[in-house]
Design an enzyme around this catalytic site. Structure first.
Site, PDB file in Angstrom:
ATOM      1  N   HIS A   1       4.024 -12.219   3.079  1.00  0.00           N
ATOM      2  CA  HIS A   1       4.497 -10.874   3.866  1.00  0.00           C
ATOM      3  C   HIS A   1       3.813 -11.441   5.483  1.00  0.00           C
ATOM      4  O   HIS A   1       2.726 -11.892   5.379  1.00  0.00           O
ATOM      5  CB  HIS A   1       4.017  -9.797   3.705  1.00  0.00           C
ATOM      6  CG  HIS A   1       4.338  -8.627   4.604  1.00  0.00           C
ATOM      7  ND1 HIS A   1       5.651  -8.216   4.967  1.00  0.00           N
ATOM      8  CD2 HIS A   1       3.606  -8.011   5.391  1.00  0.00           C
ATOM      9  CE1 HIS A   1       5.576  -7.094   5.856  1.00  0.00           C
ATOM     10  NE2 HIS A   1       4.306  -6.977   6.270  1.00  0.00           N
TER      11      HIS A   1
ATOM     12  N   HIS B   1       5.571   2.160  11.105  1.00  0.00           N
ATOM     13  CA  HIS B   1       4.608   2.760  12.161  1.00  0.00           C
ATOM     14  C   HIS B   1       5.069   4.087  12.693  1.00  0.00           C
ATOM     15  O   HIS B   1       4.356   4.566  13.662  1.00  0.00           O
ATOM     16  CB  HIS B   1       4.501   1.379  12.986  1.00  0.00           C
ATOM     17  CG  HIS B   1       4.016   0.325  12.344  1.00  0.00           C
ATOM     18  ND1 HIS B   1       4.764  -0.609  11.987  1.00  0.00           N
ATOM     19  CD2 HIS B   1       2.872  -0.001  12.125  1.00  0.00           C
ATOM     20  CE1 HIS B   1       4.056  -1.775  11.547  1.00  0.00           C
ATOM     21  NE2 HIS B   1       2.990  -1.064  11.570  1.00  0.00           N
TER      22      HIS B   1
ATOM     23  N   SER C   1       0.606  -1.171  -0.022  1.00  0.00           N
ATOM     24  CA  SER C   1      -0.088   0.109   0.054  1.00  0.00           C
ATOM     25  C   SER C   1       0.813   1.260  -0.123  1.00  0.00           C
ATOM     26  O   SER C   1       2.056   1.199   0.568  1.00  0.00           O
ATOM     27  CB  SER C   1      -0.918   0.112   1.329  1.00  0.00           C
ATOM     28  OG  SER C   1      -0.375   0.046   2.465  1.00  0.00           O
TER      29      SER C   1
ATOM     30  N   TRP D   1      -8.143 -12.006  10.786  1.00  0.00           N
ATOM     31  CA  TRP D   1      -8.766 -10.478  11.002  1.00  0.00           C
ATOM     32  C   TRP D   1     -10.198 -10.256  10.693  1.00  0.00           C
ATOM     33  O   TRP D   1     -10.510  -9.293  10.550  1.00  0.00           O
ATOM     34  CB  TRP D   1      -7.732  -9.658   9.984  1.00  0.00           C
ATOM     35  CG  TRP D   1      -6.219  -9.917  10.789  1.00  0.00           C
ATOM     36  CD1 TRP D   1      -5.867 -10.362  11.688  1.00  0.00           C
ATOM     37  CD2 TRP D   1      -5.046  -9.080  10.248  1.00  0.00           C
ATOM     38  NE1 TRP D   1      -4.576 -10.083  11.767  1.00  0.00           N
ATOM     39  CE2 TRP D   1      -3.949  -9.411  11.020  1.00  0.00           C
ATOM     40  CE3 TRP D   1      -4.676  -8.306   9.014  1.00  0.00           C
ATOM     41  CZ2 TRP D   1      -2.981  -8.841  10.781  1.00  0.00           C
ATOM     42  CZ3 TRP D   1      -3.848  -7.862   8.749  1.00  0.00           C
ATOM     43  CH2 TRP D   1      -2.664  -8.055   9.691  1.00  0.00           C
TER      44      TRP D   1
ATOM     45  N   ASP E   1      -0.412 -11.942   1.257  1.00  0.00           N
ATOM     46  CA  ASP E   1       0.102 -11.421   2.394  1.00  0.00           C
ATOM     47  C   ASP E   1      -0.495 -12.463   3.630  1.00  0.00           C
ATOM     48  O   ASP E   1      -1.770 -12.921   3.401  1.00  0.00           O
ATOM     49  CB  ASP E   1      -0.449 -10.230   2.928  1.00  0.00           C
ATOM     50  CG  ASP E   1       0.420  -9.180   1.850  1.00  0.00           C
ATOM     51  OD1 ASP E   1       1.499  -9.419   1.547  1.00  0.00           O
ATOM     52  OD2 ASP E   1      -0.370  -7.907   1.744  1.00  0.00           O
TER      53      ASP E   1
END
Length: 780
Positions: free
Chosen positions: A667, A720, A459, A587, A625
């Protein structure tokens, strides 16, 4: 019988905390405005819980960023790079430790990693031989006073000392446990101050749900004996959750505490041995013996976590009440508390905010506010003083039973075609045609990449304009055609930026995706999407997990048009970007009426079809991912093999239907791979990228020890944090990686996707990444 919660969502019903904190970071809000917003959220949280029937509300579960970071500050665990003799121990210091920003210069923030097997992330306290604990209870005391002033009965919440130490990191290579005596002194001082205002204190020790070595387990009793000496009159509640306490149960129930919380959702098997231990203890010590009951086995109460604090499905109240009734029969109602299984941090706040959900699905759900009411219902069903027969209890129970019956009979859950497709899967579908050592030549010939290729994880920044376009589409202000045009232009911008930077394998930037899981949930059958079902992932980062309520099928291609558009704009390879089946499951709020491996396989078949379509469209690099693969690992080793076999099988089923020349990437996030490295290798991804910068490449050691055969992209900068790392810093990390793995099997990439970053810092960081990779490539 008392009702309580272990914690409540801290983000606010409309993510008010996110806005308040980010406004403060940007200088658009004062500290007072931030504190006022936080106070309003806490008051609302306590009010919602009390209105739902919760007797005792948690205080200390709220945090502006992370509760473990808050505990580190309470204990004075502040690494030297953050210290300033003139700076107070306040929110600016807290944010500096979390983000690396503030002060006179940027510094590396604390490492961040997953909170047990959840999608929440905590900041890792740093310890060394010079660590001196300096307890200061003032921030927690202020929250207690706030709750008392508002008329609530508070329960102070802190991570227990054993878990705090377990979660910390000795940065000098020493053992954490050598610091336990000093830490216990600090805890004793904290607890004395807290108990003077709030005699009920919850100490969270979720490491009791792990497979503990004997030398760790043996430290619990003397540790808690010291705490009891510090606060002889306090009511101590020991809480464990996320898995069965199992063989640690005798230790937990021998500690000098007053209440022990058990997660009976994840560990229902704990109840019978717990009751056996406590009833035998009572038989050995008659009530009139004159010995103190508090803090002894014969007087310990059980807090029963019978409402699932990690999922959103309405409880089966009859099933949940059964263990409570058994405990009441064995111990009496005064020694039984009712609670969710764990903190409600992992649930959205309030189902009442979801006005657009399919009413059929909505009746099957309960968010944090509704789960508090479920706690009350189960407690009332087991009450011996008349509440069990009250009309309101009967009415609530009738509604619960009707909703469960409707869900069981619903035709929208089961798709016969999905079952037929699953029945066609053969073992051969889970294997690439040739091993990596054979297919890598075909991939290198097709891709023609340099040694140490530079890429990103997927992204790019979700700008204000991109988010505005999505909002306008959702509200009908623009047409689908206008939205598509805007997304295509955003993709073109991402391609131009990457080519200008000199990256080798490009991505389309994912402007069309609001979230890496929700995007696929919107396009797969068997899912529905909430409007406001946010949960905290870390800091101000919130995610909105889709609800996976039924059989999963793919009606058509989900990503092909965007990826092929990006590929049409460049001669360099563009990665197809997919979320893997295990991560989509982990998730999402996943249905609880079928085994998890069934869900994995259904999702894997959907992703397999998407991979095939991407390859057919000319995409030669496809990333699937799986950042949640390690996160989903059960905490107890006995359950590892079944989970890993299902997870690895799902990934291989999704990824193995391609030609040798098609390169499969994956990932993973914030993982300790040591205990699963064989299974990571078994994924047989051609390239695995992973987060490694905050750990200074320590994560790679296991790949060398294991002789990992495929290619690895260790993250060389932490996305982050807004800090832009220097070229030298990234070069140092890449050279460290090259001492572990050969250069021709290394990639250069950030730690994770860049969705949450701004373009200026993204450009600067990626320019430094490319420069660092070039230096290492040319310097050997």
């Amino acid at each position: 019988m008392r009702t309580h919660t272990l914690g409540f969502p801290r983000i606010g019903g409309n993510r008010e905390l996110k806005k308040a904190v980010e406004d403060y970071w940007k200088g658009a809000a004062t500290r007072q405005q931030l504190e006022d917003a936080a106070r309003a959220i806490r008051l609302r949280n306590w009010t919602l819980q009390r209105e739902a029937g919760i007797d005792v509300v948690p205080v200390g579960d709220f945090a502006l960023y992370d509760h473990i970071l808050d505990a580190a500050l309470l204990l004075g665990v502040i690494p030297p790079r953050f210290r300033n003799d003139d700076a107070p121990r306040d929110i600016d210091l807290m944010f500096r430790m979390a983000r690396g920003q503030g002060g006179d210069r940027p510094v590396a923030p604390l490492e961040m990693t997953k909170w047990f097997d959840t999608n929440y992330h905590y900041l890792v306290p740093e310890l060394d031989a010079a660590t001196t604990f300096a307890p200061d209870a003032a921030p927690l005391l202020a929250l207690i006073d706030e709750a008392l002033a508002a008329g609530f009965t508070p329960k102070a919440v802190l991570p227990g000392p054993m878990t705090f130490l377990w979660l910390s990191k000795r940065v000098d290579g020493g053992t954490r446990w050598s610091l336990l005596p000093a830490l216990l002194d600090a805890y004793g001082a904290l607890l004395r101050d807290v108990a003077a205002r709030c005699p009920l204190i919850q100490l969270d020790e979720p490491i009791l749900s792990l497979d503990l070595a004997d030398d760790i387990r043996s430290r619990f009793v003397p540790a808690y004996a010291r705490l009891r000496v510090a606060v002889p009159d306090a009511t101590l509640l020991l809480a464990s959750y996320f898995a069965p306490v199992g063989d640690n149960l005798p230790v937990a129930l021998s500690l000098p505490v007053d209440v022990v919380h058990l997660d009976l959702v994840r560990g229902p098997e704990d109840l019978t041995p717990a009751l056996d231990i406590l009833t035998r203890a009572a038989a050995r010590q008659p009530a009139d013996s004159g010995l103190p009951q508090s803090g002894s086995q014969s007087g310990i109460a059980l807090s029963l976590g019978v409402i699932n604090g990690r999922n959103v499905w309405r409880v089966d109240a009859d099933k949940a009440a059964a263990p409570v009734r058994a405990a009441v029969a064995a111990l009496g109602p005064d020694r039984v508390w009712v609670a969710p299984s764990c903190s409600l941090l992992h649930c959205p706040v309030d189902l009442d905010a979801e006005t657009g959900l399919d009413p059929e699905v909505a009746q099957w759900l309960a968010f944090a506010r509704q789960k508090c009411a479920e706690v009350r219902l189960v407690a009332d069903m087991c009450d011996l003083n008349g509440r069990a027969d009250a009309p309101e209890t009967a009415a609530a129970l009738a509604r619960n039973r009707a909703a469960l019956a409707a869900r069981a009979a619903s035709p929208v859950i089961h798709d016969p075609a999905v079952a037929v497709r699953a029945g066609t899967v053969t073992p051969e579908m889970g294997w690439r045609a040739t091993p990596y050592t054979a297919r890598i030549a075909a991939q290198r010939a097709a891709l023609r990449l340099p040694v140490l290729p530079a890429t990103t994880i997927g992204s790019f920044p979700q700008t204000v304009d991109i988010r505005a376009q999505r909002r306008k589409l959702r509200t009908g202000q623009i047409t689908e055609a206008q939205y598509d045009a805007a997304m295509r232009e955003a993709i073109a911008t991402a391609i131009r930026e990457q080519e200008a930077l000199g990256l080798d394998v490009l991505v389309h930037g994912e402007p069309e995706r609001n979230d890496m899981v929700e995007y696929f949930g919107e396009q797969l059958r068997g899912f529905c999407i909430t409007a406001n079902g946010w949960v905290q992932s870390y800091g101000t980062r919130c995610v909105k997990p889709p609800l996976l309520y039924g059989d999963v099928a793919r009606p058509g291609p989900m990503t092909v048009r965007w990826i092929t558009h990006a590929q049409s704009l460049t001669q360099k390879p563009v990665k197809g970007m997919l979320t893997g089946p295990v991560t989509i499951a982990c998730w999402s709020f996943v249905r609880d009426d079928v085994p998890r491996p069934v869900v994995f396989r259904q999702l894997a078949l959907a992703i397999r079809d998407e991979v095939a379509d991407l390859e057919a469209a000319g995409i030669g690099v496809i990333q699937i991912d799986e950042p949640a693969l390690r996160e989903g690992l059960p905490l107890r080793r006995a359950a590892h093999a079944a989970y890993l076999d299902a997870a690895v099988g799902a990934f291989r089923l999704a990824s193995s239907g391609v030609r040798d020349a098609t390169q499969i990437h994956t990932h993973m996030c914030y993982c300790d791979f040591h205990d699963i490295i064989d299974h990571v290798a078994a994924l047989d991804a051609d390239v695995i990228s992973l987060e490694a910068s905050r750990s200074r490449m320590e994560l790679l050691d296991v790949f060398a020890t294991h002789a990992y055969p495929n290619e690895v992209g260790p993250g060389v900068y932490d996305i982050h944090s807004p800090r832009v790392p220097s070229i030298d810093e990234m070069e140092t990390l890449l050279r460290a990686a090259s001492r572990v793995l050969p250069l021709d099997r290394l990639w250069a990439n950030p730690d994770c996707g860049l969705k949450t970053r701004d373009w200026p810092e993204t450009r600067a960081s990626l320019a430094h990444l490319v420069a660092a990779a070039t230096r290492v490539r040319e310097g050997g």
